[in-house]
Design an enzyme around this catalytic site. Structure first.
Site, PDB file in Angstrom:
ATOM      1  CB  ALA A 112       0.634  -1.457  -6.875  1.00 50.32           C
ATOM      2  CB  ILE A 155       7.133   0.206  -6.737  1.00 55.82           C
ATOM      3  CG1 ILE A 155       6.068   1.384  -7.357  1.00 55.82           C
ATOM      4  CG2 ILE A 155       7.465  -0.453  -8.070  1.00 55.82           C
ATOM      5  CD1 ILE A 155       6.799   2.455  -8.129  1.00 55.82           C
ATOM      6  CE  LYS A 161       2.209   4.919  -6.623  1.00 54.43           C
ATOM      7  NZ  LYS A 161       1.931   5.263  -7.809  1.00 54.43           N
ATOM      8  CG  ASP A 172       0.545   0.135 -15.183  1.00 53.59           C
ATOM      9  OD1 ASP A 172       0.381  -0.806 -15.571  1.00 53.59           O
ATOM     10  OD2 ASP A 172       0.803   0.295 -13.974  1.00 53.59           O
TER      11      ASP A 172
END
Length: 460
Positions: free
Chosen positions: A133, A135, A152, A281
């Site tokens: 994605a 970042i 992540k 989001d």
């Protein structure tokens, strides 16, 4: 020159190409109009050429440009079909895809953030990312206790890239006008900039995700994977399979579309009421449709990425539900007084309450009926009504104000509606409002319902 500066220069050059191309197409469009082509046809062609370059460039970027592309993609439903059709696939790709980091870079980040013996934390670790994605990127792994997890990893220099890209994009937002006429993109970019530091802080994200996982644990409709481990620029959460929302949008059955839409609306309104947080989001890449657990249950909604949330300790503000209810009751004066009191109508401006009511009624049509089918054509009609300078709605809309407190709530609501239109979902929105929106049901009715529920419980 190191990799990071070289990439920054390349990204800057790509972004710099956008305004030049936009300006050229604007000149091309003017020439076409002078040459006798109708304004409507030229505008469509200009939109198509603008979208072509915008999505092509954004699709090659990380950082702020990628995030801007994701934010813009949920408004795809408002684009004319001639423009939206060819680029729907590109928009969907923006929601879940980005060029991955080299394996050696990923390993270096893990070693720096988790320690040189980071491999001992995992029984398995897939070097190839499963998702990427704006970042960071996600790797599938098996935690040392046997749980499947999502790891992540934040891109090195992601914060600098986000701020740099968004700063450059903000310099020529005026030239993006041909893409979606009437849409004010500048506040969108400004808001994205304001949220950068929060989204880069994985401690805040872990806190928000854990709270949602705790509250929704055992929920029959919504599933949130819990946090397993959190460190600087590293977030490990439970792995969640399921069908990406983007796949439901492109190939889902009617049953899947409707169920996904209903649960998306339910999560939008129930989340703040139950957790005091608004998932801010809502692009399709952050949702999954999970299969039923047995023959008697239904599809469930999986929710990912809590990097951006709005903190609403009391849930959504009562005024939103009250204004919706009063609008549906055609109480123009009460609606106007409420909007003025809250700052949606400035003290220096006087508007016709009936005109304000006429402006609002088409927008809240989904709340006026038992069930409503959200379509791209409905979304385009709303966008055209508000964007057309000749429209009374456009003239009135320019005089309304959006208080800063409501900016993120407003964007999340619009984005969610955009996804519902992409799904072409039939949704019982009024049911969700009655269950979760403060002020939508008159307080005396809420008290009566509560007393009824308590009495039924005593009888049982």
């Amino acid at each position: 020159m190191s990799d990071l500066p070289r990439k920054a220069v390349t990204r800057t050059a790509k972004l710099a190409s956008l305004p030049i191309g936009f300006a050229g197409r604007a000149t091309w469009g003017l020439g076409r109009r002078i040459g006798g082509r109708s304004a409507e046809i030229v505008t469509r062609e200009l939109q198509e050429r603008t979208a072509d370059q915008l999505f092509k460039v954004l699709g090659e970027l990380k950082g702020g440009a990628m995030k801007f592309g994701q934010a813009l993609s949920v408004f795809e439903s408002a684009l004319p079909e001639e423009v939206a059709g060819p680029y729907r696939a590109a928009l969907t790709k923006l929601q879940e895809a980005a060029p991955p980091l080299p394996v050696r870079t990923v390993h270096a980040v893990l070693a720096e953030r988790l320690g040189e013996d980071w491999r001992e934390l995992f029984l398995e670790f897939e070097d190839k990312p499963s998702a990427a994605a704006s970042i960071g990127q996600v790797h599938r792994a098996v935690w040392h206790d046997g749980r499947e997890v999502a790891v992540k990893v934040q891109y090195p220099g992601a914060g600098e890239a986000l701020l740099s890209d968004l700063t450059q994009l903000s310099r020529f937002v005026r030239l993006l006008g041909p893409l979606i006429p009437g849409m004010d993109i500048k506040p969108l970019i400004a808001e994205l900039r304001d949220r950068v530091s929060e989204e880069l802080d994985y401690a805040l994200e872990a806190e928000a995700q854990h709270e949602h996982a705790r509250v929704f644990a055992g929920d029959p409709d919504v599933v949130v994977p819990d946090v397993v481990h959190q460190g600087d620029q590293i977030l490990v959460t439970e792995w969640m399979d399921g069908t990406p929302m983007a796949d439901i949008i492109s190939d889902g059955t009617t049953e899947q579309r409707d169920r996904a839409g209903q649960l998306l609306a339910r999560f939008l309104f129930s989340g703040p009421a139950r957790t005091g947080l608004l998932h801010a989001d809502p692009h399709p890449g952050n949702f999954r449709l999970l299969p039923p657990v047995d023959d008697e249950s239904e599809f469930r909604l999986g929710v990912l990425d809590f990097g951006t949330v709005d903190r609403l300790p009391g849930g959504l503000p009562d005024i939103i539900g009250e204004a919706l209810r009063m609008t549906l009751e055609d109480d123009a004066e009460a609606v106007y007084d409420l909007l003025r009191e809250e700052g949606f109508v400035r003290e220096t401006i006087d508007l016709d309450p009936e005109a304000v009511l006429d402006y609002l009624l088409p927008i809240i049509e989904p709340a006026a009926v038992d069930e409503f089918t959200f379509t791209r054509s409905w979304m385009r009609n709303q966008a055209a009504r508000i964007a057309d300078p000749r429209s009374p709605a456009h003239q009135l809309g320019k005089q309304l104000n959006l208080p800063p407190f409501y900016l993120l709530i407003h964007r999340v609501t619009l984005s969610t509606i955009g996804v519902l239109c992409q799904l072409n979902a039939t949704v019982r929105l009024r049911d969700e409002l009655e269950d979760w929106m403060p002020g939508f049901v008159p307080y005396e009715d809420e008290e009566l319902e509560e007393e009824t529920r308590e009495a039924e419980g005593d009888e049982a």
